[in-house]
Design an enzyme around this catalytic site. Structure first.
Site, short mmCIF file in Angstrom:
data_model
loop_
_atom_site.label_atom_id
_atom_site.label_comp_id
_atom_site.label_asym_id
_atom_site.label_seq_id
_atom_site.Cartn_x
_atom_site.Cartn_y
_atom_site.Cartn_z
CG HIS A 117 3.15 -8.45 -0.82
ND1 HIS A 117 4.02 -9.32 -1.41
CD2 HIS A 117 2.63 -7.71 -1.84
CE1 HIS A 117 4.04 -9.12 -2.72
NE2 HIS A 117 3.22 -8.13 -3.00
CB THR A 118 -1.46 -6.95 4.39
OG1 THR A 118 -1.47 -5.78 3.58
CG2 THR A 118 -1.79 -6.62 5.82
CB THR B 189 4.18 3.11 -6.01
OG1 THR B 189 5.36 2.68 -6.70
CG2 THR B 189 3.07 2.09 -6.22
CG ASP C 137 -3.01 -3.91 -3.69
OD1 ASP C 137 -1.84 -4.14 -3.32
OD2 ASP C 137 -3.36 -2.83 -4.19
NE ARG D 24 22.28 -1.92 -23.12
CZ ARG D 24 22.26 -1.93 -24.43
NH1 ARG D 24 22.90 -2.86 -25.10
NH2 ARG D 24 21.60 -1.01 -25.10
P1 GDP Z 1 -1.04 -8.26 -1.78
O1 GDP Z 1 -0.36 -7.04 -2.27
O2 GDP Z 1 -1.56 -9.12 -2.88
O3 GDP Z 1 -0.23 -9.05 -0.80
O4 GDP Z 1 -2.35 -7.75 -0.98
P2 GDP Z 1 -2.43 -6.50 0.04
O5 GDP Z 1 -1.85 -6.90 1.33
O6 GDP Z 1 -1.92 -5.27 -0.61
O7 GDP Z 1 -4.00 -6.31 0.12
C1 GDP Z 1 -4.85 -7.32 0.54
C2 GDP Z 1 -5.65 -6.83 1.75
O8 GDP Z 1 -6.74 -7.72 2.00
C3 GDP Z 1 -4.84 -6.82 3.04
O9 GDP Z 1 -5.30 -5.79 3.84
C4 GDP Z 1 -5.17 -8.16 3.67
O10 GDP Z 1 -5.02 -8.18 5.08
C5 GDP Z 1 -6.61 -8.32 3.29
N1 GDP Z 1 -7.08 -9.70 3.10
C6 GDP Z 1 -6.46 -10.73 2.47
N2 GDP Z 1 -7.28 -11.79 2.41
C7 GDP Z 1 -8.43 -11.44 3.00
C8 GDP Z 1 -9.69 -12.10 3.20
O11 GDP Z 1 -9.89 -13.24 2.81
N3 GDP Z 1 -10.67 -11.38 3.83
C9 GDP Z 1 -10.47 -10.09 4.27
N4 GDP Z 1 -11.47 -9.47 4.86
N5 GDP Z 1 -9.31 -9.44 4.09
C10 GDP Z 1 -8.32 -10.11 3.45
P1 IMO Z 2 1.21 -5.52 -4.85
O1 IMO Z 2 2.42 -6.45 -4.95
C1 IMO Z 2 -1.36 -2.53 -6.70
C2 IMO Z 2 0.45 -0.02 -9.83
C3 IMO Z 2 0.53 1.45 -9.40
C4 IMO Z 2 0.44 2.13 -10.76
C5 IMO Z 2 1.22 1.18 -11.67
C6 IMO Z 2 2.67 1.61 -11.91
O2 IMO Z 2 1.00 -4.94 -3.52
O3 IMO Z 2 0.01 -6.20 -5.43
P2 IMO Z 2 4.86 1.60 -10.39
O4 IMO Z 2 5.16 2.34 -9.12
O5 IMO Z 2 5.02 0.12 -10.28
O6 IMO Z 2 5.61 2.17 -11.57
O7 IMO Z 2 3.30 1.94 -10.68
O8 IMO Z 2 1.20 -0.09 -11.03
N1 IMO Z 2 1.04 -0.98 -8.86
C7 IMO Z 2 0.33 -1.67 -7.97
N2 IMO Z 2 -0.98 -1.67 -7.67
N3 IMO Z 2 -0.55 -3.38 -6.06
C8 IMO Z 2 0.77 -3.41 -6.36
O9 IMO Z 2 1.62 -4.30 -5.83
C9 IMO Z 2 1.27 -2.53 -7.34
N4 IMO Z 2 2.50 -2.29 -7.86
C10 IMO Z 2 2.34 -1.34 -8.79
O10 IMO Z 2 -0.54 1.79 -8.56
O11 IMO Z 2 -0.89 2.13 -11.21
MG MG Z 3 -0.44 -4.98 -2.10
#
Ligand code: GDP
Ligand code: IMO
Ligand code: MG
EC number: 6.3.4.4
Length: 436
Positions: free
Chosen positions: A62-63, A146, A34, A160
């Protein structure tokens, strides 16, 4: 004379010259997920021809925010908003077909191709939930997955018994045996096998036109006309099955090696490797988190940063930036540059800390502990910074940032030894300062 017959090589053994082809740029999470990978991928995708997912499944969330509209992607590559860009889901990804179609229906139905992924069934998701209950009952602690069936599906792949897309295109009656195996392990597991097979048949027909042989698809992309190719990592370095905080990790390689094995491309075709990190640290689920702040600072980061999981809606745990983990992630991935996101969230703090070393019994340890009991116990050594107390959300270039924020960024960059190429100051695509 004998030596007259000796041929001395002039170095050109053959006229065949290896054409190295187009490079694949890579975006990877450098913390516990995240970090804002989706946002970075969306930005780079505006100039890309092909964006690929290579590992993970719909545990990823992913946002992307464009023109005030917020999108969340779980299986589709985040570059899909760019209509000129083709999306490809590689063999390393595990796909829950109902989830994929739901996401395709929700978003635009455009150029998506799939390869030999292993399929996640509803029963894998049910088993994920049952295994979590079992861990809680037997060990007093679960992983906090998750519940998207990721672990059980990758376990099927390794043992396998998984179902690949090429199996789905042919005979997949073996699924019945897989269900029986699971039911012998989990008698409570209820699966309507016939209706599961019928659903699969329908999905197989829907998916057929999207299917390509990924090795040839990627080879053509690399060796055809000049193209910009991007690989989007899911999850993150500290969740990597080999290098992460095991066992509190996911079940795939979220570090750079997963790009080659998850797409079927040679290491020589890996170009830039961009690591994404927040200006602080978060973690969802259970496991050690040395810089976690179980106090007002942690709460402020959680609320200001809207730190709630995109996939599960769980609150993310929050803490200071940890440079020990970023250096460790760099050792594995060889980042060529870093995107530091969410700097704006730190705008209101009087004082900002950065973890620079771990200590045990007062002595610095020169490595990231592989043993979770050790990691739980480390004491963090911090560097202190006074806060800039200025709104950075409108900054669009380096000079718009307050000197104290610039100082913070330079410190992070120097400490990791990797240039910071982007600094995020807001959710939207334009809220990204490009440094070079
Ligand atoms: P990812 O899983 O790595 O793609 O990230 P996520 O989408 O799960 O979480 C990142 C969060 O931070 C999202 O809600 C984004 O919209 C937000 N975000 C990303 N970059 C920035 C930033 O520079 N500033 C702020 N305030 N929010 C951000
Ligand atoms: P993005 O791509 C944050 C974490 C889960 C849990 C562990 C195992 O959005 O960054 P799983 O369901 O994969 O077996 O869970 O991994 N986890 C994540 N935490 N962002 C993610 O993906 C994650 N993908 C898995 O919360 O602790
Ligand atoms: Mg994420």
């Amino acid at each position: 004379m004998a030596h007259n017959r000796v041929t001395i090589s002039n170095g050109s053994h053959s006229n065949i010259k290896a054409f190295s082809g187009n490079k694949v740029s890579v975006v990877l999470g450098a913390q516990w997920g995240d970090e804002g990978k989706g946002k970075v991928v969306d930005l780079l995708a505006t100039e890309s021809d092909l964006v690929c997912r290579c590992q993970g499944g719909n545990n990823a969330g992913h946002t992307v925010v464009v023109d005030e509209k917020e999108y969340d992607f779980h299986l589709l590559p985040s570059g899909i908003i760019n209509t000129k860009c083709t999306s490809f889901i590689g063999n390393g990804v595990v796909i829950h077909l109902p989830g994929l179609f739901e996401e395709i229906d929700k978003n635009e139905k455009k150029g998506i191709f799939l390869h030999l992924f292993v399929s996640v069934f509803d029963f894998h998701q049910a088993v994920d939930g049952l295994q979590e209950l079992q861990r809680q009952a037997q060990e007093g602690q679960n992983i906090g997955t998750t519940k998207k069936g990721i672990g059980p599906t990758y376990a099927c792949k390794a043992s396998r018994t998984g179902l690949r897309i090429c199996d789905l295109m042919a005979d997949f009656s073996e699924v019945k045996n897989l269900v029986l195996q699971y039911q012998s392990m989990f008698p409570a597991l209820k699966v309507e096998v016939e209706s599961e097979l019928k659903k699969l048949k329908d999905y197989a027909e829907r998916i057929r036109p999207l299917v390509r042989d990924g090795v040839y698809f990627m080879y053509d992309a690399i060796h055809g006309s000049p193209k910009k190719i991007l690989a989007e990592g899911a999850n993150a370095a500290l969740l990597d099955i080999d290098f992460g905080t095991y066992p509190f990790v996911t079940s795939s390689n979220c570090t750079v090696g997963g790009v080659c094995t998850g797409l079927g491309i040679p290491p020589a075709n890996i170009g830039d490797v961009y690591g994404v990190s927040k200006a602080y640290t978060t973690r969802v689920g259970i496991g050690a988190f040395p810089t976690e702040q179980l106090n007002a600072v942690g709460e402020l980061l959680q609320t200001r940063g809207h730190e709630v999981g995109v996939t599960t809606g769980r609150k993310r745990r929050c803490g200071w930036l940890d440079l020990v983990i970023l250096k460790y992630a760099h050792m594995i991935n060889g980042f060529t540059a870093i995107a530091l996101t969410k700097l704006d969230i730190l705008d209101v703090l009087d004082e900002i800390k950065v973890g620079v070393a771990y200590k045990i019994n007062g002595k610095r340890i020169p490595y990231f502990p592989a043993n979770m009991e050790v990691l739980q116990k480390v004491e963090v050594e911090y560097e202190m910074f006074s806060g800039w107390k200025t709104d950075t959300s409108a900054a669009r270039k380096w000079n718009d940032l307050p000197p104290k924020a610039q100082n913070y960024i330079r410190f992070v960059e120097n400490h990791i030894g990797v240039p910071i190429k982007w600094v995020g100051v807001g959710k939207s695509r334009e809220c990204m300062i490009q440094m070079f």
